[in-house]
Design an enzyme around this catalytic site. Structure first.
Site, PDB file in Angstrom:
ATOM      1  N   ASP A   3      -6.569  -6.774   4.299  1.00 50.38           N
ATOM      2  CA  ASP A   3      -7.350  -6.296   3.663  1.00 50.38           C
ATOM      3  C   ASP A   3      -8.434  -7.267   3.294  1.00 50.38           C
ATOM      4  O   ASP A   3      -9.664  -7.159   3.258  1.00 50.38           O
ATOM      5  CB  ASP A   3      -6.906  -5.331   2.517  1.00 50.38           C
TER       6      ASP A   3
ATOM      7  N   ASP B 286      -2.995 -18.475   1.537  1.00 49.27           N
ATOM      8  CA  ASP B 286      -3.813 -19.013   0.853  1.00 49.27           C
ATOM      9  C   ASP B 286      -4.637 -20.019   1.533  1.00 49.27           C
ATOM     10  O   ASP B 286      -5.614 -20.258   1.564  1.00 49.27           O
ATOM     11  CB  ASP B 286      -3.264 -19.706  -0.571  1.00 49.27           C
TER      12      ASP B 286
ATOM     13  N   TYR C  63       0.720  -1.199  -0.029  1.00 45.64           N
ATOM     14  CA  TYR C  63       0.079  -0.046  -0.035  1.00 45.64           C
ATOM     15  C   TYR C  63       0.801   1.096   0.156  1.00 45.64           C
ATOM     16  O   TYR C  63       0.268   2.379   0.330  1.00 45.64           O
ATOM     17  CB  TYR C  63      -1.117   0.118   0.989  1.00 45.64           C
TER      18      TYR C  63
ATOM     19  N   LYS D  73       3.108 -14.858   3.073  1.00 46.78           N
ATOM     20  CA  LYS D  73       3.672 -15.776   1.974  1.00 46.78           C
ATOM     21  C   LYS D  73       5.043 -15.845   1.573  1.00 46.78           C
ATOM     22  O   LYS D  73       5.368 -15.675   0.585  1.00 46.78           O
ATOM     23  CB  LYS D  73       2.806 -15.095   0.807  1.00 46.78           C
TER      24      LYS D  73
END
Ligand code: NAI
Length: 335
Positions: free
Chosen positions: A227, A203, A123, A170
């Site tokens: 988010d 995931d 972001y 991740k």
């Protein structure tokens, strides 16, 4: 009397922040709302998307409440929501997600708190065209911000008697950036023997949450994952109309619902104000007015339990004003 900056916001923002003003007033906590626009509306009036007057007001008052602000997609000005979080370094976005009375969902025993890193990650808005047909966005992860959000998550867990913190990442693919995030969370976790710690790839987190949400407690993660996972979690318990949040910094905090400006239902008096109202309860807790915050939560739960006055998104046909009336009446009854 405490002065708080209020940004009414776009779309359903004006309707739902109006509900907040009424509900807070019903608790008898005296607040003077310094109302200042941001985004498109502010630009029309002042030529600035984030007017200096607004920035000065938040630095002065230290607490702001904001309605959702529309951000143009794929073009136009940059997100004012992100710019506000950056300007005031409200690095921790706290989003409690819990089953609520009478809200039908296949998922029970959901009681999660998502702690989203709010100041960096993807972001930063650093994007460019490398060459024709090739673009690049830069994800920034720093040790300082990662340690800070991790500490916030563990302190939150300890203070609220939570049992477990799960770091979501991740780092199998983004070994350097998410690797640093994970390394920082591990470093902090080692200081909290009383709280269980685990890690999960984002995931898999998405799947686990729709299969076994009851297994999770406090979740801490970088900005983008926070988010996405917050909207997923909102869907587990009845949708975005119900989920509050607080953007917390060292000495400034901005409270807002998780949802956006919902343009399709704007101006129709049908938005669910509960997400914003529960965000105002978080704001009152932060202001050391916890009894008033508890009163609001109790009133919201009462109205949901009665099930007579619900907005369309949660299975009823009451208007924003009607459910706000019902919550105010419940508060007055409990005072
Ligand atoms: P959204 O959250 O506005 O809407 C998603 C879905 O949830 C829509 O179906 C909407 O009708 C429903 N919904 C949201 N809030 C509701 C409420 N209180 N009551 C009943 N239904 C509700 O997300 P979307 O459509 O992706 O974004 C719309 C605009 O909002 C965009 O410009 C986006 O950038 C902005 N946005 C602003 C945020 C903020 O100010 N913090 C956060 C998220 C989006």
């Amino acid at each position: 009397m405490r002065t708080i900056t209020l940004i009414p916001g776009d779309g359903i923002g004006v309707e739902v922040t109006n509900s907040v003003k009424r509900v807070v007033e019903a608790t008898n906590v005296e607040i003077y709302w310094e109302i200042i626009d941001a985004g498109e509306k502010a630009f029309g009036a002042t030529g600035e998307y984030m007017p200096q007057k607004l920035i000065d007001s938040i630095y002065k008052n230290k607490i702001a409440f904001k309605g959702p602000l529309t951000t143009p997609i794929g073009e136009g000005f940059r997100s004012i929501n992100v710019a506000l979080r950056k300007e005031f370094n409200t690095y921790a976005n706290i989003r409690p997600v819990k089953n609520m009375p009478n809200i039908k969902t296949p998922f029970n025993n959901v009681d999660l708190v998502i702690i989203r890193e709010n100041s960096e990650g993807l972001y930063t808005g650093i994007e460019h065209v490398v060459t024709h047909g090739v673009t690049e966005a830069i994800k920034v992860i720093t040790r300082d911000a990662s340690l800070k959000i991790a500490k916030h998550a563990f302190e939150y867990a300890r203070f609220h008697n939570r049992k477990k913190v799960t770091a979501v990442h991740k780092a199998n693919i983004m070994k350097i950036t998410d690797g640093l995030f994970l390394e920082s969370v591990r470093e902090i976790a080692s200081d909290y023997d009383d709280i269980e710690y685990e890690e999960i790839i984002v995931d898999n987190m998405a799947m686990q949450l729709v299969m076994y949400p009851e297994k999770y407690d406090v979740l801490v993660m970088p900005n983008l994952y926070g988010d996405i996972i917050s909207d997923l979690a909102a869907g587990l318990v009845g949708g975005l109309g119900l989920i509050p949040s607080g953007n917390i910094g060292d000495d400034i905090a901005i409270f807002e619902a998780v949802h956006g400006s919902a343009p399709l239902i704007a101006g129709k008096n049908m938005a669910n104000p509960i997400a914003c109202i529960l965000s105002s309860a978080m704001m009152l807790d932060y202001m050391n007015e916890k009894p008033a915050g508890d009163l609001i939560r109790k009133a919201v739960f009462t109205v949901l339990k009665e099930g007579k006055c619900l907005t369309n998104d949660i299975g009823g046909n009451a208007s924003t004003d009607e459910i706000t009336d019902a919550i105010c009446n419940a508060i007055k009854k409990y005072i």
